[in-house]
Scaffold this motif. Sequence first.
Motif, PDB file in Angstrom:
ATOM      1  N   UNK A   1     -10.693   1.631  -6.522  1.00 26.60           N
ATOM      2  CA  UNK A   1     -10.629   3.074  -6.759  1.00 26.60           C
ATOM      3  C   UNK A   1      -9.851   3.785  -5.649  1.00 26.60           C
ATOM      4  N   UNK A   2     -10.188   3.498  -4.394  1.00 33.52           N
ATOM      5  CA  UNK A   2      -9.500   4.168  -3.284  1.00 33.52           C
ATOM      6  C   UNK A   2      -8.017   3.824  -3.259  1.00 33.52           C
ATOM      7  N   UNK A   3      -7.697   2.564  -3.544  1.00 29.70           N
ATOM      8  CA  UNK A   3      -6.300   2.132  -3.489  1.00 29.70           C
ATOM      9  C   UNK A   3      -5.458   2.810  -4.567  1.00 29.70           C
ATOM     10  N   UNK A   4      -6.098   3.234  -5.645  1.00 30.50           N
ATOM     11  CA  UNK A   4      -5.345   3.823  -6.757  1.00 30.50           C
ATOM     12  C   UNK A   4      -5.310   5.359  -6.731  1.00 30.50           C
ATOM     13  N   UNK A   5      -5.906   5.950  -5.699  1.00 27.30           N
ATOM     14  CA  UNK A   5      -5.831   7.414  -5.566  1.00 27.30           C
ATOM     15  C   UNK A   5      -4.368   7.800  -5.361  1.00 27.30           C
TER      16      UNK A   5
ATOM     17  N   UNK B   1       7.275   7.293  -8.463  1.00 23.74           N
ATOM     18  CA  UNK B   1       5.900   7.293  -8.966  1.00 23.74           C
ATOM     19  C   UNK B   1       4.966   8.197  -8.159  1.00 23.74           C
ATOM     20  N   UNK B   2       5.478   9.365  -7.839  1.00 28.62           N
ATOM     21  CA  UNK B   2       4.644  10.331  -7.131  1.00 28.62           C
ATOM     22  C   UNK B   2       3.765  11.041  -8.155  1.00 28.62           C
ATOM     23  N   UNK B   3       2.438  10.921  -7.996  1.00 29.86           N
ATOM     24  CA  UNK B   3       1.541  11.572  -8.949  1.00 29.86           C
ATOM     25  C   UNK B   3       0.500  12.438  -8.245  1.00 29.86           C
ATOM     26  N   UNK B   4       0.701  12.671  -6.964  1.00 30.52           N
ATOM     27  CA  UNK B   4      -0.193  13.534  -6.221  1.00 30.52           C
ATOM     28  C   UNK B   4       0.590  14.012  -5.009  1.00 30.52           C
ATOM     29  N   UNK B   5       0.411  15.259  -4.640  1.00 35.36           N
ATOM     30  CA  UNK B   5       1.162  15.727  -3.480  1.00 35.36           C
ATOM     31  C   UNK B   5       0.235  16.399  -2.473  1.00 35.36           C
ATOM     32  N   UNK B   6       0.584  16.398  -1.194  1.00 34.36           N
ATOM     33  CA  UNK B   6       1.786  15.766  -0.663  1.00 34.36           C
ATOM     34  C   UNK B   6       1.721  14.238  -0.684  1.00 34.36           C
ATOM     35  N   UNK B   7       2.868  13.619  -0.928  1.00 38.40           N
ATOM     36  CA  UNK B   7       3.008  12.184  -0.734  1.00 38.40           C
ATOM     37  C   UNK B   7       4.074  11.966   0.335  1.00 38.40           C
TER      38      UNK B   7
END
Lengths: 103, 301
Positions: free
Chosen positions: B119-123, A69-75
């Motif tokens: 909101x912050x937790x779901x970033x 469930x990676x939806x932003x990088x870097x993770x």
Amino acid sequence: MAVLHVTKDEFETEVLQAKKPVLVDFFADWCGPCQMVAPLVEQLAAETESVGVVKVNIDEEPELAQQYKVTSIPTFMLFKNGEAVKTEIGALPKAELQKLIAE
Amino acid sequence: MYDLIIVGAGTAGLTAAIYGQRAGKHVLLLEEGIYGGQIINSPEIENYPGISKVSGYQFAMNLYEQAASFGAKLETGKVIGLQLLDGKKQVKTQEAVYECGAVILATGAKKRRLGLDREDALIGRGISYCAACDGAFYKGKTVAVVGGGNTALEDADYLSNACDRVYLLHRREAFRGDDSLLQRVKKRENVTILTSTVVEGLLGGEQLEQLQIKNTVTGERKTLELNGLFVAIGQQPENEAFRDLLALDKEGYVIASEDCKTNVPWIFAAGDCRTKPLRQLTTAAADGAVAALAACEYLNA
């Protein structure tokens, strides 16, 4: 020492079945923050014995990105005994990376 | 002790470091995250004079290396306050207290938050503030964009190429962004525009799953099932820690004019964190130079 890039097939042995915890850096070549943090990840890998460090290119391994469930990088994901136990999103300064793997 | 402490290592801060060091001052940059500032998210810069094309990453690296080559020091730390104590000018971080002769605030701005619970937790777990950075993860999915300006319209247009369905949510009836852009978005068959609509809640477990929205005219509430939410409602500065010392405008920007001088003689403000009409890479760099030389003038007086 260059950080090992793992594929979907290698993920099982290099990460999930690894004897020590492994930090996975999900990244892409086009991602600026990923490039900024890359040298720090290399340094961390070179300095750390107790934790493995690998990278997953999300363009080459979309299934891994989807699975975790990676939806932003870097993770950054820390794996212990086959499970993701900690996740941090975004380019972290070195001290934060060290904190992530410390314990 | 440093002559000059610069808070923030983005374009304004790093430029100020170059000018400060070249003027013979001992400069420390304090940065809470990774250096480079907002520009590291830009895939390509095409409007910086003298450079026809460069990635944000390359630009930031070059700028940092240039500042470091002149001797500027960089330390990681979140600055939580500035103070004058027994005649000593101090910069406090969570871990340490630094003494200096002058301070340049180059704290920049960050993407404005909706201000909702979780909101912050779901970033990075369904919420994003950068369609160009994270849009690719939502291929074939349903997303929403919140906002009424050009960024929101551009994001909706961009996301409609890859996503199954895009909702564009705007709290007002009329969009602030360019009409040509709005017309382009309206032509997209997979974009649904909902005006007079506010987001009231973010629902889901580890990942964002639903939005609670409300029509402000009819009062009707409903939930939208989706995979991603792109927030494009402008920027906000991060100067709250300095409010007791510095004059800020109602949005929180440090009140300083083109000379980068604030209401406190030993504190200067450069780049996106100060009141100014145009927040661009070139104006951030220009501020860095102006603020550094103003600070040197103060130190030399």
